[in-house]
Design a protein around this motif. Structure first.
Motif, PDB file in Angstrom:
ATOM      1  N   PRO A   1       0.104   1.508  -1.090  1.00 32.89           N
ATOM      2  CA  PRO A   1      -0.496   0.186  -0.942  1.00 32.89           C
ATOM      3  C   PRO A   1       0.495  -0.832  -0.399  1.00 32.89           C
ATOM      4  CG  PRO A   1      -0.041   0.654  -3.252  1.00 32.89           C
ATOM      5  CD  PRO A   1       0.458   1.815  -2.472  1.00 32.89           C
ATOM      6  N   ASN A   2      -0.020  -1.775   0.358  1.00 31.93           N
ATOM      7  CA  ASN A   2       0.762  -2.907   0.847  1.00 31.93           C
ATOM      8  C   ASN A   2       1.231  -3.747  -0.339  1.00 31.93           C
ATOM      9  OD1 ASN A   2       0.837  -5.828   1.404  1.00 31.93           O
ATOM     10  ND2 ASN A   2       0.356  -5.249   3.502  1.00 31.93           N
ATOM     11  N   ILE A   3       2.362  -4.439  -0.145  1.00 34.64           N
ATOM     12  CA  ILE A   3       2.966  -5.189  -1.255  1.00 34.64           C
ATOM     13  C   ILE A   3       2.024  -6.258  -1.791  1.00 34.64           C
ATOM     14  CG2 ILE A   3       4.088  -6.847   0.299  1.00 34.64           C
ATOM     15  CD1 ILE A   3       6.518  -6.531  -1.771  1.00 34.64           C
ATOM     16  N   ASN A   4       1.170  -6.822  -0.943  1.00 37.25           N
ATOM     17  CA  ASN A   4       0.236  -7.865  -1.396  1.00 37.25           C
ATOM     18  C   ASN A   4      -0.959  -7.285  -2.161  1.00 37.25           C
ATOM     19  OD1 ASN A   4       1.764  -9.862  -0.279  1.00 37.25           O
ATOM     20  ND2 ASN A   4       0.515 -10.079   1.560  1.00 37.25           N
ATOM     21  N   PHE A   5      -1.110  -5.987  -2.122  1.00 34.81           N
ATOM     22  CA  PHE A   5      -2.226  -5.323  -2.815  1.00 34.81           C
ATOM     23  C   PHE A   5      -1.668  -4.197  -3.673  1.00 34.81           C
ATOM     24  CE2 PHE A   5      -4.022  -7.357   0.874  1.00 34.81           C
ATOM     25  CZ  PHE A   5      -5.250  -7.836   0.452  1.00 34.81           C
TER      26      PHE A   5
ATOM     27  N   ASP B   1      -7.451  -7.155   9.806  1.00 37.60           N
ATOM     28  CA  ASP B   1      -6.719  -6.413  10.829  1.00 37.60           C
ATOM     29  C   ASP B   1      -5.306  -6.016  10.434  1.00 37.60           C
ATOM     30  OD1 ASP B   1      -8.896  -6.414  12.540  1.00 37.60           O
ATOM     31  OD2 ASP B   1      -8.401  -8.427  13.284  1.00 37.60           O
ATOM     32  N   LYS B   2      -4.992  -6.142   9.132  1.00 35.13           N
ATOM     33  CA  LYS B   2      -3.689  -5.655   8.680  1.00 35.13           C
ATOM     34  C   LYS B   2      -3.928  -4.456   7.783  1.00 35.13           C
ATOM     35  CE  LYS B   2      -0.520  -9.565   8.669  1.00 35.13           C
ATOM     36  NZ  LYS B   2       0.015 -10.656   7.837  1.00 35.13           N
ATOM     37  N   ASP B   3      -3.105  -3.421   7.934  1.00 32.43           N
ATOM     38  CA  ASP B   3      -3.243  -2.269   7.056  1.00 32.43           C
ATOM     39  C   ASP B   3      -2.784  -2.659   5.660  1.00 32.43           C
ATOM     40  OD1 ASP B   3      -3.962  -0.967   9.334  1.00 32.43           O
ATOM     41  OD2 ASP B   3      -1.987  -0.063   9.689  1.00 32.43           O
TER      42      ASP B   3
HETATM   43  C1  LIG Z   1       1.595 -10.825   2.139  1.00 38.74           C
HETATM   44  O1  LIG Z   1       0.945 -12.093   2.076  1.00 38.74           O
HETATM   45  C2  LIG Z   1       1.681 -13.128   2.682  1.00 38.74           C
HETATM   46  C3  LIG Z   1       0.963 -14.436   2.432  1.00 38.74           C
HETATM   47  O2  LIG Z   1      -0.413 -14.242   2.291  1.00 38.74           O
HETATM   48  C4  LIG Z   1       1.816 -12.830   4.162  1.00 38.74           C
HETATM   49  O3  LIG Z   1       2.549 -13.855   4.791  1.00 38.74           O
HETATM   50  C5  LIG Z   1       2.564 -11.498   4.336  1.00 38.74           C
HETATM   51  O4  LIG Z   1       2.599 -11.151   5.688  1.00 38.74           O
HETATM   52  C6  LIG Z   1       1.843 -10.416   3.542  1.00 38.74           C
HETATM   53  N1  LIG Z   1       2.667  -9.218   3.558  1.00 38.74           N
HETATM   54  C7  LIG Z   1       2.244  -8.081   4.061  1.00 38.74           C
HETATM   55  C8  LIG Z   1       3.210  -6.952   4.002  1.00 38.74           C
HETATM   56  O5  LIG Z   1       1.135  -7.987   4.542  1.00 38.74           O
END
Ligand SMILES: *[C@@H]1O[C@H](CO)[C@@H](O)[C@H](O)[C@H]1NC(C)=O
Ligand SMILES: *[C@@H]1O[C@H](CO)[C@@H](O)[C@H](O)[C@H]1NC(C)=O
Ligand SMILES: *[C@@H]1O[C@H](CO)[C@@H](O)[C@H](O)[C@H]1NC(C)=O
Ligand SMILES: *[C@@H]1O[C@H](CO)[C@@H](O)[C@H](O)[C@H]1NC(C)=O
Ligand SMILES: *[C@@H]1O[C@H](CO)[C@@H](O)[C@H](O)[C@H]1NC(C)=O
Length: 323
Positions: free
Chosen positions: A77-81, A62-64
């Motif tokens: 892309p999101n920072i985690n991806f 549920d997160k873009d």
């Molecule tokens: C990236 O991952 C971290 C830990 O999994 C999470 O707390 C954070 O909200 C994520 N950042 C984004 C921008 O989704």
């Protein structure tokens, strides 16, 4: 009046059916061996001729996590991806699959949302991680068993030789060979422990190296054992057995070099046949040595009895000096 209403209804119905239709993929699997991970998202009825009409959004829990804006031809892309991308050119043929580095992939449900002007649709794909063993279970067993067997058979040969020719062999030789044999045994055992079945890793790869490479020591030891047994020395059979071992070593080293950096090794059988050949040669060496040793027991006494005691003394002394 009625026909008009029917027309209106039909119109809205056809607008409703103007949904994007997906070729549904329930899940995609990746393993430690995938460098990149592809989460499939295939639209079956894209009509757009221009990327400007397309918009793609990927969501995870549920997160873009990823946007592609065709109007700007821009991916975000999101920072985690951060390694995630789609191939814009493929979008017009319906491919909105998300690709990313394995390090960024997280197992779970991903939602692919595609918009083409007024039409849109979404599909959910579950990304799963699967644990795969580096070698197959059978290969694992053989890779560990053959070298261990070979080392045990060497100790057997060494035992026969030291018991039989005790008086002819100097203490230093026995100590040197024992120490080398001990080092070899330890290396193979440590290698086997590091190699314990599981996914490909540098630890397991170095374990495999420790199992295979020290076989060089084994061959040197085989040579020494042949040499210190006065009756065997460099007879043709000994030479043939040594050549077979060197051949086995070459095959297993080639097999090792082909397997050691491969996440899904294709040449396990080559490696295993090399190790098997070495173990077989050690077995033949043991049988041969046992045969020669027991034959000698039968032959020696009469020969010695005929010879003059002094000659026998000289001979045994000469033998000692030779060694
Ligand atoms: C990236 O991952 C971290 C830990 O999994 C999470 O707390 C954070 O909200 C994520 N950042 C984004 C921008 O989704
Ligand atoms: C992982 O790699 C395998 C073999 O190359 C491939 O079939 C599979 O589709 C890949 N998985 C993903 C999620 O990309
Ligand atoms: C969807 O599946 C159909 C039938 O299997 C195939 O013809 C079509 O090319 C697929 N669509 C995409 C975008 O791969
Ligand atoms: C979209 O951008 C990519 C690089 O970001 C480029 O390779 C591609 O040619 C562009 N496509 C269009 C239609 O502008
Ligand atoms: C993903 O969705 C499917 C179907 O809704 C569900 O069975 C599965 O448990 C979900 N997986 C995860 C990791 O949440």
């Amino acid at each position: 009046m009625w026909p008009l209403l029917v027309l209106l209804l039909l119109g809205s119905a056809s607008r409703g059916s103007a949904q994007l239709i997906f070729n549904i993929t329930k899940f995609a699997e990746y393993t430690t061996c995938n460098k990149t991970v592809v989460i499939p998202c295939l639209v079956n009825n894209v009509e757009a001729q221009n990327l400007k009409e397309m918009f793609v959004k990927w969501k995870f829990r549920d997160k873009d996590i990823f946007f592609y804006d065709g109007d700007k031809n821009e991916s975000s892309p999101n920072i985690n991806f951060s390694s995630a991308f789609i191939v814009p050119e493929a979008l017009l043929s319906g491919i909105a699959s998300l690709k990313m580095a394995k390090s960024h992939a997280v197992p779970g449900n991903y939602t692919c949302e595609v918009t083409e002007l007024t039409r849109e649709g979404e599909t959910i794909v579950e990304l799963k991680y699967r644990v795969v063993s580096w070698f197959s279970p059978n290969e694992n067993i053989l890779i560990v068993i053959f070298p261990m067997l070979a080392v045990l058979l060497f100790w057997g040969q060494f035992g026969i030789v030291t018991l039989k020719y005790n008086s002819n062999i100097t203490k230093e030789k026995i100590i040197i060979i024992s120490v080398a044999g001990l080092v070899l045994s330890i290396l193979v055992i440590v290698g086997a422990v590091l190699f314990i079945p599981g996914e490909y890793s540098t630890k397991r790869a170095s374990g495999l190296g420790l199992i295979v490479v020290p076989t060089v020591i084994l061959i040197l030891l085989q040579y020494s054992v042949f040499m210190i047994a006065p009756a065997i020395g460099m007879l043709p059979i000994s030479i043939i057995l040594l050549i077979i071992q060197v051949l086995g070593l070459l095959i297993s080293v080639v097999g090792l070099s082909l397997c050691v950096s491969e996440c899904t090794p294709m040449h396990g059988p080559l490696l295993i046949s090399g190790l098997g050949i070495i173990a077989l040669a050690e077995l033949l060496g043991l049988v041969y040595m046992k045969f020669v040793a027991s034959n000698q027991r039968a032959i020696q006494p009469p020969r010695k009895a005929v010879e003059e005691p002094l000659n026998a003394f000289k001979e045994s002394k000469g033998m000692m000096n030779d060694e």
